[in-house]
Motif scaffolding. Sequence first.
Motif, PDB file in Angstrom:
ATOM      1  N   MET A   1     -19.131  40.944  35.475  1.00  0.00           N
ATOM      2  CA  MET A   1     -18.656  41.457  36.497  1.00  0.00           C
ATOM      3  C   MET A   1     -19.309  41.307  37.659  1.00  0.00           C
ATOM      4  O   MET A   1     -18.884  41.164  38.934  1.00  0.00           O
ATOM      5  N   LYS A   2     -20.517  40.675  37.719  1.00  0.00           N
ATOM      6  CA  LYS A   2     -21.215  40.528  38.968  1.00  0.00           C
ATOM      7  C   LYS A   2     -20.850  39.088  39.536  1.00  0.00           C
ATOM      8  O   LYS A   2     -20.805  38.828  40.836  1.00  0.00           O
ATOM      9  N   LYS A   3     -20.069  38.443  38.747  1.00  0.00           N
ATOM     10  CA  LYS A   3     -19.502  37.163  39.311  1.00  0.00           C
ATOM     11  C   LYS A   3     -18.341  37.442  40.202  1.00  0.00           C
ATOM     12  O   LYS A   3     -18.153  36.622  41.190  1.00  0.00           O
ATOM     13  N   TYR A   4     -17.655  38.620  40.078  1.00  0.00           N
ATOM     14  CA  TYR A   4     -16.432  39.077  40.765  1.00  0.00           C
ATOM     15  C   TYR A   4     -16.982  40.084  41.833  1.00  0.00           C
ATOM     16  O   TYR A   4     -16.122  39.893  42.781  1.00  0.00           O
ATOM     17  N   ARG A   5     -18.104  40.593  41.657  1.00  0.00           N
ATOM     18  CA  ARG A   5     -18.268  41.559  42.565  1.00  0.00           C
ATOM     19  C   ARG A   5     -19.866  41.486  42.870  1.00  0.00           C
ATOM     20  O   ARG A   5     -20.725  41.935  42.190  1.00  0.00           O
ATOM     21  N   LYS A   6     -20.433  40.759  43.866  1.00  0.00           N
ATOM     22  CA  LYS A   6     -21.634  40.610  44.370  1.00  0.00           C
ATOM     23  C   LYS A   6     -22.797  41.735  44.537  1.00  0.00           C
ATOM     24  O   LYS A   6     -23.829  41.584  44.116  1.00  0.00           O
ATOM     25  N   ASN A   7     -22.062  42.739  44.893  1.00  0.00           N
ATOM     26  CA  ASN A   7     -22.983  44.087  45.084  1.00  0.00           C
ATOM     27  C   ASN A   7     -23.310  44.732  43.957  1.00  0.00           C
ATOM     28  O   ASN A   7     -23.916  45.842  43.959  1.00  0.00           O
ATOM     29  N   ILE A   8     -22.853  44.409  42.773  1.00  0.00           N
ATOM     30  CA  ILE A   8     -23.179  45.166  41.384  1.00  0.00           C
ATOM     31  C   ILE A   8     -24.593  44.908  41.114  1.00  0.00           C
ATOM     32  O   ILE A   8     -24.976  43.769  41.170  1.00  0.00           O
ATOM     33  N   ARG A   9     -25.310  45.907  40.765  1.00  0.00           N
ATOM     34  CA  ARG A   9     -26.651  45.706  40.135  1.00  0.00           C
ATOM     35  C   ARG A   9     -26.455  46.182  38.601  1.00  0.00           C
ATOM     36  O   ARG A   9     -25.608  46.830  38.153  1.00  0.00           O
ATOM     37  N   CYS A  10     -27.227  45.331  37.736  1.00  0.00           N
ATOM     38  CA  CYS A  10     -27.182  45.693  36.353  1.00  0.00           C
ATOM     39  C   CYS A  10     -28.629  46.133  36.114  1.00  0.00           C
ATOM     40  O   CYS A  10     -29.412  45.285  35.812  1.00  0.00           O
ATOM     41  N   ASP A  11     -28.588  47.270  35.910  1.00  0.00           N
ATOM     42  CA  ASP A  11     -30.168  47.428  35.169  1.00  0.00           C
ATOM     43  C   ASP A  11     -29.990  48.015  33.625  1.00  0.00           C
ATOM     44  O   ASP A  11     -28.909  48.751  33.117  1.00  0.00           O
ATOM     45  N   LEU A  12     -30.853  47.753  33.149  1.00  0.00           N
ATOM     46  CA  LEU A  12     -30.991  47.954  31.613  1.00  0.00           C
ATOM     47  C   LEU A  12     -31.825  49.327  31.696  1.00  0.00           C
ATOM     48  O   LEU A  12     -33.247  49.173  32.025  1.00  0.00           O
ATOM     49  N   ILE A  13     -31.483  50.338  30.755  1.00  0.00           N
ATOM     50  CA  ILE A  13     -32.331  51.498  30.671  1.00  0.00           C
ATOM     51  C   ILE A  13     -32.651  51.464  29.145  1.00  0.00           C
ATOM     52  O   ILE A  13     -31.687  51.652  28.216  1.00  0.00           O
ATOM     53  N   ILE A  14     -33.906  51.298  28.922  1.00  0.00           N
ATOM     54  CA  ILE A  14     -34.347  51.286  27.468  1.00  0.00           C
ATOM     55  C   ILE A  14     -34.584  52.430  26.912  1.00  0.00           C
ATOM     56  O   ILE A  14     -35.438  53.329  27.804  1.00  0.00           O
ATOM     57  N   PRO A  15     -34.249  52.954  25.777  1.00  0.00           N
ATOM     58  CA  PRO A  15     -34.708  54.041  25.161  1.00  0.00           C
ATOM     59  C   PRO A  15     -36.205  54.418  24.666  1.00  0.00           C
ATOM     60  O   PRO A  15     -36.564  55.332  24.423  1.00  0.00           O
ATOM     61  N   TYR A  16     -36.711  53.028  24.061  1.00  0.00           N
ATOM     62  CA  TYR A  16     -38.040  53.102  23.591  1.00  0.00           C
ATOM     63  C   TYR A  16     -38.675  51.698  24.131  1.00  0.00           C
ATOM     64  O   TYR A  16     -38.103  50.834  24.437  1.00  0.00           O
ATOM     65  N   LEU A  17     -40.137  51.776  24.163  1.00  0.00           N
ATOM     66  CA  LEU A  17     -40.753  50.534  24.531  1.00  0.00           C
ATOM     67  C   LEU A  17     -40.734  49.242  23.633  1.00  0.00           C
ATOM     68  O   LEU A  17     -41.001  48.220  24.341  1.00  0.00           O
ATOM     69  N   THR A  18     -40.357  49.273  22.407  1.00  0.00           N
ATOM     70  CA  THR A  18     -40.224  48.464  21.594  1.00  0.00           C
ATOM     71  C   THR A  18     -38.925  47.846  21.466  1.00  0.00           C
ATOM     72  O   THR A  18     -38.411  46.977  20.702  1.00  0.00           O
ATOM     73  N   PHE A  19     -37.879  48.209  22.507  1.00  0.00           N
ATOM     74  CA  PHE A  19     -36.582  47.791  22.526  1.00  0.00           C
ATOM     75  C   PHE A  19     -36.445  46.510  22.801  1.00  0.00           C
ATOM     76  O   PHE A  19     -37.268  45.769  23.551  1.00  0.00           O
ATOM     77  N   ARG A  20     -35.918  45.631  22.027  1.00  0.00           N
ATOM     78  CA  ARG A  20     -35.677  44.009  22.112  1.00  0.00           C
ATOM     79  C   ARG A  20     -34.591  43.784  23.375  1.00  0.00           C
ATOM     80  O   ARG A  20     -33.468  44.103  23.313  1.00  0.00           O
ATOM     81  N   ILE A  21     -35.066  42.778  24.241  1.00  0.00           N
ATOM     82  CA  ILE A  21     -34.401  42.190  25.195  1.00  0.00           C
ATOM     83  C   ILE A  21     -34.473  40.915  24.988  1.00  0.00           C
ATOM     84  O   ILE A  21     -35.143  40.073  25.429  1.00  0.00           O
ATOM     85  N   PRO A  22     -33.136  40.147  24.549  1.00  0.00           N
ATOM     86  CA  PRO A  22     -32.939  38.859  24.337  1.00  0.00           C
ATOM     87  C   PRO A  22     -32.784  38.147  25.588  1.00  0.00           C
ATOM     88  O   PRO A  22     -33.453  36.887  25.698  1.00  0.00           O
ATOM     89  N   GLU A  23     -32.264  38.696  26.535  1.00  0.00           N
ATOM     90  CA  GLU A  23     -32.017  37.767  27.941  1.00  0.00           C
ATOM     91  C   GLU A  23     -32.480  38.719  29.016  1.00  0.00           C
ATOM     92  O   GLU A  23     -31.593  39.331  29.687  1.00  0.00           O
ATOM     93  N   PHE A  24     -33.569  38.655  29.653  1.00  0.00           N
ATOM     94  CA  PHE A  24     -34.022  39.342  30.715  1.00  0.00           C
ATOM     95  C   PHE A  24     -33.149  38.983  31.923  1.00  0.00           C
ATOM     96  O   PHE A  24     -33.032  39.690  32.946  1.00  0.00           O
ATOM     97  N   VAL A  25     -32.746  37.719  32.041  1.00  0.00           N
ATOM     98  CA  VAL A  25     -32.098  37.155  33.189  1.00  0.00           C
ATOM     99  C   VAL A  25     -30.774  37.903  33.471  1.00  0.00           C
ATOM    100  O   VAL A  25     -30.448  37.829  34.677  1.00  0.00           O
ATOM    101  N   TYR A  26     -30.104  38.591  32.830  1.00  0.00           N
ATOM    102  CA  TYR A  26     -28.783  39.393  32.938  1.00  0.00           C
ATOM    103  C   TYR A  26     -29.122  40.621  33.761  1.00  0.00           C
ATOM    104  O   TYR A  26     -28.165  41.372  34.122  1.00  0.00           O
TER     105      TYR A  26
END
Length: 100
Positions: A1-26
């Motif tokens: 969606m960010k491709k279509y709407r430049k003002n969109i933020r994509c925040d990831l809310i993690i539920p616990y500290l050991t949550f795996r995040i495969p692609e930080f870049v997104y």
Amino acid sequence: MKKYRKNIRCDLIIPYLTFRIPEFVYFDEILYPEGFEKYHFKAAILARNQYMVNHAAYALCYVTHRWGGAVKTYEKAVKQGLTMINLGNEELRKNYGTMQ
């Protein structure tokens, strides 16, 4: 969606500290809400979902069925008046494709 709407933020809310995040870049930001360390593993997911509903005005989701945690969170968000865009909606998939 960010491709279509430049003002969109994509925040990831993690539920616990050991949550795996495969692609930080997104993500623009990765947040671990204060106080979440008190939650058991499964309860942390429910708390995270409620946190997202409480701290957003708009949300993207991908819900394709009528059972499970994602649809429950979707229904809570709609009930609270959030503007929801369900990328799992068949009509949206037809119009936007895979958005890649």
